[in-house]
Design an enzyme around this catalytic site. Structure first.
Site, mmCIF file in Angstrom:
data_model
loop_
_atom_site.group_PDB
_atom_site.id
_atom_site.type_symbol
_atom_site.label_atom_id
_atom_site.label_comp_id
_atom_site.label_asym_id
_atom_site.label_seq_id
_atom_site.Cartn_x
_atom_site.Cartn_y
_atom_site.Cartn_z
ATOM 1 N N GLU A 141 -9.527 -12.042 5.658
ATOM 2 C CA GLU A 141 -10.345 -11.280 6.149
ATOM 3 C C GLU A 141 -11.026 -13.001 6.772
ATOM 4 O OE1 GLU A 141 -9.980 -7.400 4.750
ATOM 5 O OE2 GLU A 141 -9.551 -9.864 4.255
ATOM 6 N N GLY A 198 -7.515 -4.701 4.383
ATOM 7 C CA GLY A 198 -7.821 -2.856 4.168
ATOM 8 C C GLY A 198 -6.613 -2.430 3.313
ATOM 9 N N GLU A 230 -8.208 -3.571 -0.001
ATOM 10 C CA GLU A 230 -9.522 -2.956 -0.542
ATOM 11 C C GLU A 230 -9.367 -1.332 -0.847
ATOM 12 O OE1 GLU A 230 -13.346 -4.085 2.338
ATOM 13 O OE2 GLU A 230 -10.864 -4.672 3.505
ATOM 14 N N ALA A 263 -6.424 -4.034 9.019
ATOM 15 C CA ALA A 263 -7.005 -3.058 10.268
ATOM 16 C C ALA A 263 -6.348 -3.771 11.366
ATOM 17 C CB ALA A 263 -8.867 -3.297 10.022
#
Length: 691
Positions: A145, A120, A123, A74
């Site tokens: 994270e 991300g 993900e 992110a």
């Protein structure tokens, strides 16, 4: 391209239809060399996926158009802005919604991964049905994270346990560690590993082939470990594992991740995603997350100092003790030609043996280990000096001995070679006396153990050339170290801040407070190890030498335990005996009776001297600003990262409150707790969320 995407004009994605009918979506974040997920990136991806859902192709491949890798995760700056505005929940929900729409596409989807695939990016890969990764050594996959005080919030914490089973998934998510392509394949996270040249074609083949059949044992494990009763049984065990390394009140994210996974009783995937979102939103507003994100940006700032080519190929190290030998070994491991000199061959031989252990640990492939080891050469006579681009002196902490060495080395140096010292406390103004080329002389202070400690203090003095600092910062970057520029005053930054903390610990120990009790008080604050154990780890000989240099400068008295050099064979961890006995590299601490009660002010006695000296360092200009001070102390000492650094901790706690506690200690224990200059500095009152 077909009319499938007519009217869409994404800035961060490109689409192409292959002759075989597979659509390739390439991530190409605008105006940057690295892919990160902003809300704009997610919105554009959502629009592309919506078109694919209306007109499904034979298959979809998602790849990166960047040479640097798939995705770094992110956009953290944007994340901070959402936190400030209180809109984190909306940002999390958008990511979940877009990635879930990918998971629901009525056609095969495959992610083609090369380079780094973090947060991300991973993900997104998990939202696809299959994953293929490049066999290149640069490929690393992970969900880091937790290191930012949160956990995967775009479906990663839901999908990963279902894909590879809860035990393996939590091993990744709770540690934040990354995997090579082969390790990811062995775990079941990646379906295939191929050469970079055929990455996209292989991904397209997998898409056309449809859903890959995974081993039955793997599917059974993934299913069984996510059943509601199993989650209830496993969660407490996972919490116990976390508790061995991190307290819930210090680092709540691992515990919140476990709670999020354990909680949903029904609701399927959407219920699990809702629990994930609630958990991440709650964490994002904590001081821990804000401070860990701040630490991330401090680290990025230090990395950015090392731009350009250092012009260093050959490193010559003088002094094959623990520090010098390990500096030489690490430099060779990182690709430099290294020669290692000492006054006797036996010292060099010991360093070479330690180096081989490092190479065996770091270079798993024996075929690659040989060339690494060959870069490190024994050099009793110092023949490598004449060819060196950089000389690092790492001999005893004696100014006269160091100056004598420089006088013998300098006539042999190349015109553009740099001469540096690994001194831990001697002022550079004192060492540069009689140096022929002071503009090319600097301090390069590593920390023990060299292979683990990320910081290097880049010590300057009044006649050093700016180009010298730049070359050395770039050299540190090549070593994967973080350089922090500091003034060449006694103790520099890290040892100056640490010394009052360690001194007070030894004073408390001399008073009869057990070492284990002192250490526990510091660890409860958030320090990675206690100060008594730290003295043993650094070495009583080194601590004594630093004390002689710093105590007069700081106006402090040295306890008897540090006043004289230790007995032979009792220097601490390196001898197996110091304040503690050391077995297999671990301190054996005497048992403390349960009836013993630690003094109520013990933690303040340890931590407030450290904060007091940090304030003085900022006031004296040892570093350029408060951020560099916090970065240096965190990466050089391990100072509780969740507190954001000593200056950030002062801001959050309030300088007035801490000053009052410091004065109370002064009244009780003496003037060593007298407030240092700088407590009225407005930089101590910057809002706590500022980075």
């Amino acid at each position: 391209m077909s009319s499938r995407f007519d009217g869409l004009h994404p800035r961060n994605w490109t689409t192409a239809l292959r002759p075989d009918g597979v659509v390739v979506i390439a991530f190409d974040c605008a105006d940057t060399t690295v892919n990160t997920f902003s809300q704009e990136v997610l919105r554009e991806l959502g629009e592309i996926v919506a078109r694919l859902a209306m007109d499904p192709p034979k298959g979809v491949v998602v790849r990166s158009a960047k040479a640097s890798g798939f995705a770094a995760g992110a956009n953290i700056r944007e994340f901070q802005q959402f936190d400030a505005r209180g809109t984190i929940g909306d940002a999390i929900q958008r990511g979940q919604r877009v990635f879930e729409s990918i998971a629901r596409l009525p056609c095969p989807t495959v992610t083609a991964i090369h380079g780094f695939c973090m947060g991300g990016g991973t993900e997104l890969a998990l939202a696809c049905r299959q994953r293929v990764a490049s066999s290149d050594d640069s490929t690393r996959i992970g969900l880091p994270e937790v290191k930012l005080g949160i956990f995967p919030g775009w479906g990663g914490s839901v999908r990963l346990p279902r894909l590879i089973g809860a035990p393996a998934a939590f091993d990744l998510m709770l540690t934040g560690r990354t995997l090579s392509a082969k390790a990811a394949q062995a775990m079941g996270l990646v379906d295939k590993v191929v050469a970079p040249a055929v990455l996209e074609d292989t991904a397209a083949e997998l898409a056309l082939r449809g859903h890959a059949s995974r081993p039955a044992k793997q599917r059974l494990l993934a299913w069984a470990t996510n059943l509601w009763p199993v989650r209830q049984a496993m969660a407490p065990m996972l919490e116990k594992q976390v508790a061995r390394k991190a307290r819930r009140d210090h680092y709540p994210a691992p515990y919140a991740l476990i709670d999020s996974w354990r909680a949903p009783l029904g609701g399927g995937t959407q219920g699990a995603l809702d629990a994930e979102r609630r958990g991440v939103v709650k964490l994002a507003g904590t001081a821990t997350a804000r401070n860990l994100i701040r630490v991330y940006f401090l680290q990025e700032r230090l990395k950015a100092l090392g731009q350009g080519d250092p012009g260093i190929r050959h490193v010559h190290v003088v002094g094959a003790g623990v520090m010098g030998g390990d500096i030489a070994a690490w430099s060779a491991y990182k690709g430099f030609e290294v020669t290692l000199q000492d006054r006797e061959q036996r010292f060099i031989d010991g360093a070479m043996t330690r180096a081989q252990a490092l190479f065996e640990k770091k270079v798993k492939d024996p075929a690659k280990r040989g060339p690494v080891a060959a870069r490190l050469k024994s050099d009793l006579a110092g023949a490598g000096i004449a060819d060196a681009d950089l000389v690092i002196e790492a001999i005893i902490e004696n100014p006269d001995a160091k100056r004598d060495l420089y006088a013998s080395i300098e006539p042999e140096l190349k015109a553009d070679a740099l001469l540096t010292t690994n001194t831990s406390s001697i002022p550079l103004a004192e060492l540069r006396e009689h140096v022929q080329r002071p503009a090319q002389f600097a301090g390069l202070h590593y920390f023990n153990p060299v292979a683990l400690m990320p910081l290097v203090e880049l010590i300057h003095h009044d006649t050093m050339a700016p180009g010298t600092q730049q070359r050395l910062a770039a050299f540190c970057k090549k070593l994967d170290k973080l350089p922090v520029p500091v003034a060449g005053t006694p103790g520099f930054l890290v040892n100056r801040v640490l010394f009052p903390y360690m001194l007070e610990a030894m004073t408390a120990y001399a008073e009869g407070i057990p070492g284990a009790v002192i250490d526990k008080a510091a660890v409860n604050f958030g320090m990675p190890m206690g100060p008594v154990e730290l003295v043993d780890t650094v070495g009583l000989d080194v601590a004594s030498g630093v004390g002689k240099e710093l105590a007069p400068f700081l106006g402090l008295q040295i306890p008897a335990a540090l006043a004289a050099p230790p007995e032979q064979g009792k220097r601490g961890k390196k001898d197996g005996q110091g304040i503690y006995t050391w077995t297999d590299g671990k301190a054996v601490k005497p048992e403390v009776t349960t009836s013993y009660t630690a003094p109520a002010d013990l933690q303040d006695r340890l931590i407030l001297p450290l904060l007091n000296e940090a304030v003085a360092c900022l006031h004296d200009g040892v570093v350029e600003d408060a951020d560099l001070l916090d970065a240096g102390v965190i990466f050089g000492t391990g100072f509780a990262p969740f507190r954001g650094g000593p200056i950030q901790y002062i801001r959050e706690t309030g300088p007035d409150a801490l000053l009052a506690r410091l004065k109370a200690l002064q009244a009780t224990h003496g003037d060593r707790f007298a407030p240092r200059q700088g407590w009225d500095d407005p930089r101590l009152r910057v809002p706590a969320h500022a980075a």
